[in-house]
Design a protein around this motif. Structure first.
Motif, PDB file in Angstrom:
ATOM      1  N   ALA A   1      44.777  51.043  53.197  1.00 28.58           N
ATOM      2  CA  ALA A   1      45.805  51.571  52.291  1.00 28.58           C
ATOM      3  C   ALA A   1      45.849  50.763  50.993  1.00 28.58           C
ATOM      4  O   ALA A   1      46.025  51.322  49.902  1.00 28.58           O
ATOM      5  CB  ALA A   1      47.168  51.543  52.974  1.00 28.58           C
ATOM      6  N   MET A   2      45.656  49.435  51.111  1.00 29.62           N
ATOM      7  CA  MET A   2      45.659  48.592  49.914  1.00 29.62           C
ATOM      8  C   MET A   2      44.451  48.898  49.030  1.00 29.62           C
ATOM      9  O   MET A   2      44.573  49.006  47.799  1.00 29.62           O
ATOM     10  CB  MET A   2      45.652  47.107  50.330  1.00 29.62           C
ATOM     11  N   ILE A   3      43.304  49.059  49.642  1.00 28.36           N
ATOM     12  CA  ILE A   3      42.097  49.424  48.880  1.00 28.36           C
ATOM     13  C   ILE A   3      42.312  50.769  48.188  1.00 28.36           C
ATOM     14  O   ILE A   3      42.013  50.933  47.000  1.00 28.36           O
ATOM     15  CB  ILE A   3      40.862  49.492  49.807  1.00 28.36           C
TER      16      ILE A   3
ATOM     17  N   GLU B   1      37.813  46.083  40.767  1.00 26.75           N
ATOM     18  CA  GLU B   1      37.566  44.664  41.039  1.00 26.75           C
ATOM     19  C   GLU B   1      38.535  44.152  42.106  1.00 26.75           C
ATOM     20  O   GLU B   1      38.149  43.395  43.007  1.00 26.75           O
ATOM     21  CB  GLU B   1      37.701  43.846  39.752  1.00 26.75           C
ATOM     22  N   LEU B   2      39.810  44.561  42.019  1.00 24.94           N
ATOM     23  CA  LEU B   2      40.802  44.165  43.020  1.00 24.94           C
ATOM     24  C   LEU B   2      40.499  44.820  44.370  1.00 24.94           C
ATOM     25  O   LEU B   2      40.638  44.194  45.422  1.00 24.94           O
ATOM     26  CB  LEU B   2      42.209  44.543  42.548  1.00 24.94           C
ATOM     27  N   ALA B   3      40.086  46.082  44.319  1.00 24.64           N
ATOM     28  CA  ALA B   3      39.713  46.771  45.563  1.00 24.64           C
ATOM     29  C   ALA B   3      38.539  46.067  46.231  1.00 24.64           C
ATOM     30  O   ALA B   3      38.517  45.899  47.466  1.00 24.64           O
ATOM     31  CB  ALA B   3      39.350  48.227  45.251  1.00 24.64           C
ATOM     32  N   LYS B   4      37.589  45.636  45.416  1.00 22.33           N
ATOM     33  CA  LYS B   4      36.402  44.942  45.944  1.00 22.33           C
ATOM     34  C   LYS B   4      36.785  43.631  46.627  1.00 22.33           C
ATOM     35  O   LYS B   4      36.250  43.282  47.690  1.00 22.33           O
ATOM     36  CB  LYS B   4      35.425  44.683  44.798  1.00 22.33           C
ATOM     37  N   LEU B   5      37.728  42.893  46.018  1.00 25.76           N
ATOM     38  CA  LEU B   5      38.176  41.621  46.612  1.00 25.76           C
ATOM     39  C   LEU B   5      38.770  41.851  48.001  1.00 25.76           C
ATOM     40  O   LEU B   5      38.498  41.096  48.935  1.00 25.76           O
ATOM     41  CB  LEU B   5      39.214  40.956  45.696  1.00 25.76           C
ATOM     42  N   VAL B   6      39.591  42.895  48.137  1.00 20.90           N
ATOM     43  CA  VAL B   6      40.196  43.206  49.436  1.00 20.90           C
ATOM     44  C   VAL B   6      39.114  43.631  50.426  1.00 20.90           C
ATOM     45  O   VAL B   6      39.076  43.164  51.580  1.00 20.90           O
ATOM     46  CB  VAL B   6      41.258  44.322  49.292  1.00 20.90           C
TER      47      VAL B   6
END
Length: 524
Positions: free
Chosen positions: A28-30, A40-45
């Motif tokens: 859900a966060m991704i 970039e934030l999605a990739k970190l998660v």
């Protein structure tokens, strides 16, 4: 919940309290980041995930596809431990978004299983890329496999039929929609209005328009644009008024359609008035497209000085279309001085646009400045710029027949040329027709000019229509370039002598030839 509501900060706060085993929470966060292109934030998660399922991978692939990072999407797709149809569809959608027809085709035919989303994506890819024949073939394949079409299917197919000018296929599609109880929603109805208008039947477009229960601004824009293309300026302006009475506010696209209607009909005062009132009455600042329409209107009307003044006082840099409209006006009205300056400017800013060279060369040739015309043609050759050939297409029993100028590749070429000779002879005998050789802008003998005119693509298409259509059938032709004056005059004469209706869609508009007249009133 927070991610769906745009509050990513609160979503992240809740996410930080989730355990590593809660894959749903991580996904859900991704998904929240992906929805707002925060890759970039999605990739970190994604990279921190201890446990990933197919949804995790699909969400990332879809995210990269949506932002056009097709290589990143492909890398993840290749690394996936397992794939489902959503994985393939996400990759396919990425290629479609990037306009990569070859990549989309490759993925589509490698898919181990396809659902209707897959078929719709490939159909949309073909339709958006102008590959309308391929779209129709794919739909036939889809039907053969028993895949049930959806709203998205018929919208893509309507676009393909409209692009081709394939009225028979479009009417069959409309019948299919009715037979299979696919609802005439605003989206489907608008697509059909556009399709019928582009296929040359503004009456059927109007009929569908008034059968749509909920009309949005796009629906109104589509019918007004259709009326403009067909030269029905008064009807376009009436619809503009009716639109507002129905409580639908016009947008910037509406004004492009209205100004285009004014341009095609030579309604100079109305065009000036609409441009002037856009900002004051409707709160819409005119864009370069609106100025371009009025420059086209003024240039066609021979008001070249006023057109130049408007270009000079535009609040933005005029684009190539605005300059091109002015150049077209110079050609129509034989203004060599302004035409030369504008033509040279266009050649400099669009060095690979063949039409700019051709128009400048033709302006020189019309003024019998043959040396200058040859220099422009030589410049084209030196830069490797080739002229776009004139192509005319006519539909027969759902099949499209294509003709080029001087074309002899068609299986029926012998009969087509013989029929054209017969038509031409009758026009000469009954009305004393002789080709308008002024339209052949080469330094060659008159007899050669007459031959060059006699083999234009639309004349071959008309002859083909005579061979195969009943006398009461309308001959419908789509041409990729502006119809020349001689072909325009010939079509009027044929409509009179043979009592035939001919409809030609050229690059700019529709021409309805009937009883020796054209709907454009010789203003194109």
């Amino acid at each position: 919940m927070y991610a769906n509501g745009k509050d990513l900060v609160s979503a992240k706060r809740v996410f930080d309290m989730c355990c590593v085993e809660d894959v749903v929470c991580w996904n859900a966060m991704i998904d929240g980041y992906v929805k707002y292109s925060e890759m970039e934030l999605a990739k970190l998660v994604f990279e921190r995930m201890v446990f990933r399922d197919v949804v995790s991978w699909n969400t990332m692939i879809n995210g990269y596809a949506l932002v056009g990072s097709i290589e990143e999407a492909k890398r993840l797709f290749d690394e996936m431990p397992e794939r489902n149809v959503v994985s393939w569809n996400s990759m396919l959608a990425g290629y479609v978004k990037c306009g990569d027809v070859e990549g989309a085709h490759g993925i589509f035919y490698k898919m181990p299983r396809r659902d209707v989303v897959s078929w719709n994506a490939m159909l949309a890819c073909y339709a958006q890329s102008g590959k309308s024949n391929e779209a129709m073939e794919l739909f036939n394949e889809m039907q053969g496999l028993g895949v049930k079409p959806t709203e998205a299917t018929v919208v893509s197919l309507s676009s393909a039929c409209g692009h081709l000018g394939a009225l028979d296929q479009g009417a069959s599609l409309h019948a299919y929609i009715s037979e299979h109880k696919i609802g005439l929603t605003t989206i489907v109805g608008t697509a059909l209005v556009d399709m019928y208008a582009r296929c040359g039947s503004i009456s059927l477009a109007t009929e569908v328009f008034y059968s749509i229960e909920l009309k949005d601004v796009l629906t109104w824009n589509t019918i007004i644009t259709g009326m403009a293309m067909h030269g029905h300026a008064a009807e376009a302006l009436r619809l503009f008024k009716e639109m507002q009475e129905a409580g639908v506010c016009p947008d910037d696209i509406t004004f492009v359609a209205v100004l285009s209607a004014c341009s095609h009909a030579g309604m100079v005062d109305e065009g000036r008035r609409f441009l002037a009132c856009m900002s004051n009455l409707y709160g819409i600042d005119p864009k370069v497209e609106h100025y371009g329409c009025v420059i086209d209107l003024l240039s066609r009307a021979g008001l070249l000085v006023e057109a130049v003044e408007l270009i000079e006082r535009m609040p933005m840099e005029p684009n190539s279309s605005a300059w091109g409209a002015l150049l077209g006006g110079c050609r129509i009205h034989g203004n060599i001085e302004v035409g030369e300056l504008v033509g040279k400017h266009l050649v400099n800013i669009q060095p690979h646009h063949s039409g700019r060279y051709v128009l400048l060369s033709n302006i020189y040739a019309a003024a019998k400045r043959w040396d200058d015309a040859r220099k422009v043609r030589k410049q084209m050759k030196t830069k490797g710029v080739t002229k776009v050939p004139g192509v005319s297409v006519i539909e027969l029993n759902g099949n499209m027949h294509r003709f080029l100028s001087g074309d002899k590749s068609h299986p029926e070429s012998y009969n087509i040329y013989r029929k054209w000779s017969e038509i031409s002879a009758k026009l000469r005998g009954v009305l004393g027709y002789s080709p308008d050789t002024v339209q052949v802008l080469f330094d060659i003998e008159e007899e050669e000019k007459e031959h060059a005119l006699s083999i234009h693509s639309e004349k071959l298409a008309i002859a083909f229509g005579f061979l195969h259509l009943a006398p009461e059938d309308t001959i419908r032709i789509v041409k990729n370039l502006r119809v020349c004056r001689d072909c325009h005059d010939v079509s009027k004469l044929i409509s009179k002598v043979y009592d035939r209706e001919i409809i030609v869609r050229d690059r700019n508009r529709f021409h309805h030839f009937k009883n020796g007249r054209c709907s454009c009133m010789d203003y194109w």
